[in-house]
Design an enzyme around this catalytic site. Structure first.
Site, PDB file in Angstrom:
ATOM      1  N   MET A  27      23.321  60.728  43.351  1.00  0.00           N
ATOM      2  CA  MET A  27      23.337  60.987  44.790  1.00  0.00           C
ATOM      3  C   MET A  27      21.913  61.276  45.257  1.00  0.00           C
ATOM      4  O   MET A  27      21.712  61.898  46.299  1.00  0.00           O
ATOM      5  CB  MET A  27      24.266  62.152  45.114  1.00  0.00           C
ATOM      6  CG  MET A  27      25.714  61.847  44.716  1.00  0.00           C
ATOM      7  SD  MET A  27      26.937  62.778  45.640  1.00  0.00           S
ATOM      8  CE  MET A  27      26.474  64.428  45.276  1.00  0.00           C
ATOM      9  N   GLY A  28      20.923  60.848  44.484  1.00  0.00           N
ATOM     10  CA  GLY A  28      19.526  61.064  44.869  1.00  0.00           C
ATOM     11  C   GLY A  28      19.086  62.494  44.634  1.00  0.00           C
ATOM     12  O   GLY A  28      19.700  63.223  43.859  1.00  0.00           O
ATOM     13  N   LEU A  30      16.423  63.293  43.062  1.00  0.00           N
ATOM     14  CA  LEU A  30      16.305  63.124  41.610  1.00  0.00           C
ATOM     15  C   LEU A  30      15.405  64.191  40.989  1.00  0.00           C
ATOM     16  O   LEU A  30      14.456  64.656  41.609  1.00  0.00           O
ATOM     17  CB  LEU A  30      15.746  61.733  41.298  1.00  0.00           C
ATOM     18  CG  LEU A  30      16.560  60.554  41.847  1.00  0.00           C
ATOM     19  CD1 LEU A  30      15.925  59.239  41.433  1.00  0.00           C
ATOM     20  CD2 LEU A  30      18.011  60.611  41.392  1.00  0.00           C
ATOM     21  N   GLU A  32      14.233  65.838  36.683  1.00  0.00           N
ATOM     22  CA  GLU A  32      14.057  65.450  35.272  1.00  0.00           C
ATOM     23  C   GLU A  32      15.381  65.104  34.582  1.00  0.00           C
ATOM     24  O   GLU A  32      15.421  64.272  33.685  1.00  0.00           O
ATOM     25  CB  GLU A  32      13.400  66.596  34.485  1.00  0.00           C
ATOM     26  CG  GLU A  32      11.936  66.786  34.794  1.00  0.00           C
ATOM     27  CD  GLU A  32      11.089  65.614  34.293  1.00  0.00           C
ATOM     28  OE1 GLU A  32      11.391  65.079  33.219  1.00  0.00           O
ATOM     29  OE2 GLU A  32      10.142  65.245  35.010  1.00  0.00           O
ATOM     30  N   HIS A  34      17.989  63.613  35.883  1.00  0.00           N
ATOM     31  CA  HIS A  34      18.316  62.208  36.179  1.00  0.00           C
ATOM     32  C   HIS A  34      17.429  61.271  35.366  1.00  0.00           C
ATOM     33  O   HIS A  34      17.885  60.243  34.867  1.00  0.00           O
ATOM     34  CB  HIS A  34      18.107  61.904  37.670  1.00  0.00           C
ATOM     35  CG  HIS A  34      19.045  62.624  38.585  1.00  0.00           C
ATOM     36  ND1 HIS A  34      18.634  63.639  39.425  1.00  0.00           N
ATOM     37  CD2 HIS A  34      20.368  62.468  38.817  1.00  0.00           C
ATOM     38  CE1 HIS A  34      19.667  64.075  40.128  1.00  0.00           C
ATOM     39  NE2 HIS A  34      20.726  63.399  39.773  1.00  0.00           N
ATOM     40  N   GLN A 151      33.600  66.045  35.336  1.00  0.00           N
ATOM     41  CA  GLN A 151      33.397  64.699  35.899  1.00  0.00           C
ATOM     42  C   GLN A 151      33.305  63.667  34.772  1.00  0.00           C
ATOM     43  O   GLN A 151      33.911  62.590  34.841  1.00  0.00           O
ATOM     44  CB  GLN A 151      32.117  64.690  36.739  1.00  0.00           C
ATOM     45  CG  GLN A 151      31.639  63.297  37.124  1.00  0.00           C
ATOM     46  CD  GLN A 151      30.463  63.327  38.081  1.00  0.00           C
ATOM     47  OE1 GLN A 151      30.652  63.571  39.258  1.00  0.00           O
ATOM     48  NE2 GLN A 151      29.262  63.068  37.599  1.00  0.00           N
ATOM     49  N   MET A 182      19.293  71.980  35.245  1.00  0.00           N
ATOM     50  CA  MET A 182      18.715  71.291  36.415  1.00  0.00           C
ATOM     51  C   MET A 182      19.822  70.738  37.296  1.00  0.00           C
ATOM     52  O   MET A 182      20.815  70.203  36.815  1.00  0.00           O
ATOM     53  CB  MET A 182      17.804  70.162  35.942  1.00  0.00           C
ATOM     54  CG  MET A 182      16.520  70.687  35.374  1.00  0.00           C
ATOM     55  SD  MET A 182      15.337  69.360  35.130  1.00  0.00           S
ATOM     56  CE  MET A 182      14.076  70.283  34.275  1.00  0.00           C
ATOM     57  N   SER A 184      20.281  69.117  41.594  1.00  0.00           N
ATOM     58  CA  SER A 184      19.666  68.843  42.905  1.00  0.00           C
ATOM     59  C   SER A 184      19.847  70.038  43.830  1.00  0.00           C
ATOM     60  O   SER A 184      19.067  70.251  44.752  1.00  0.00           O
ATOM     61  CB  SER A 184      20.301  67.608  43.541  1.00  0.00           C
ATOM     62  OG  SER A 184      20.191  66.525  42.655  1.00  0.00           O
TER      63      SER A 184
END
Ligand code: PAF
Length: 286
Positions: A27-28, A30, A32, A34, A151, A182, A184
């Site tokens: 989902m952007g 971003l 480390e 990702h 998920q 980490m 977002s």
């Protein structure tokens, strides 16, 4: 790096990529974590695609969809520097045309626990978008973070149930040096909230050690976890512990004792930011 903005463009780019395509849906915003998924995808496949799409159907009405960070220029730069071959960057109207019939995928047992209880509709939205993205991007391998443990379990179940020809790879949680997983959403945290949030990884690591020393009783471990999470009397930051649970690693259902391994998962609001994390508990002896 190619940026495909429509489904038709994406299909054309994908067709030129060959059989071995790794995929990192995001989902952007971003970070480390990702990038570690991108690196894993590049190890496993000849080409790598990333999607950046803040999926409206996985947010509840009171959740942070509109304020979710969308630093698209930075995200594209990070993808380019990481050696991503193409980015799929659709708009909601491309993925959810207004004249399309509504469709949902459901796994009642996996949806009926943990985040499924606290975020009604969330996993139906995740399955809906991931199924669509798989059908548009047609990856041979897709990488997901173990931080979103439920998920990942649900996506594995969906791929199995619907026979998607995609290998699902779960990648280790990326942490800051002090242990915070980490996310977002970490960028929403003030300094004092971030300090308070460290109780999540610390408490999870502490019960991981207790289990490794041989403690198999889930009531004992869950109490230690919850006490650790709530022991913030020195901090002015308000928390709302949604769950601190120890469950079966595959079914995510509650257990009483750990036979060999179990998963400990936490969801806690720190200030107004909801954070999740988890660790694997493995019995050493005892
Ligand atoms: O994990 C995420 O970022 C999202 O849930 C996903 C898998 C990209 C679907 O929107």
């Amino acid at each position: 790096m190619i940026v495909a903005k429509s489904i038709a463009e994406c299909r054309a780019v994908r067709a030129a990529m060959g059989d071995s395509l790794g995929f990192v849906p995001t989902m952007g915003a971003l970070h480390e974590g990702h990038l570690s998924l991108v690196h894993e995808s590049k190890r496993r496949a000849t080409k790598t695609a990333v999607s950046i799409f803040v999926n409206p159907t996985q947010f509840g009405p009171k959740e942070d969809f509109s304020k979710y960070p969308r630093p698209i220029d930075e995200d594209l730069l990070m993808c380019r520097e990481a050696g991503v071959d193409f980015v799929f960057l659709p708009e909601p109207i491309d993925i959810y045309p207004t004249d399309a019939a509504k469709m949902t995928i459901e796994f009642p047992e996996l949806f009926g626990v943990l985040d499924g209880v606290h975020r009604p509709g969330h996993f139906a939205g995740v399955c809906q978008v991931v199924a669509k993205l798989f059908n548009i991007v047609l990856p041979s391998v897709a990488c997901f973070g173990q931080k979103d443990y439920q998920q990942l379990a649900i996506i594995r179940a969906m791929v199995k149930a619907l026979d998607f020809p995609v290998e699902i790879v779960g990648c280790p949680t990326h942490r800051d040096p002090d242990g915070l997983a980490m996310s977002s959403r970490n960028r929403y945290l003030s300094t004092s909230e971030r300090d308070r949030a460290l109780a999540i990884s610390r408490s999870l690591f502490a019960i991981r050690d207790t289990a490794a020393r041989g403690q198999r009783d889930v009531v004992v471990l869950a109490k230690q976890l919850q006490d650790g999470l709530l022991d913030g009397w020195q901090s002015p930051v308000k928390v709302d512990l949604q769950y601190g649970a120890i469950v079966d690693v595959d079914t995510l259902q509650p257990i009483d004792r750990i036979d060999h391994a179990a998963q400990a998962l936490v969801a806690m609001k720190v200030g107004s930011t909801r954070l999740i994390d988890n660790v694997r508990l493995t019995i050493g002896h005892g």
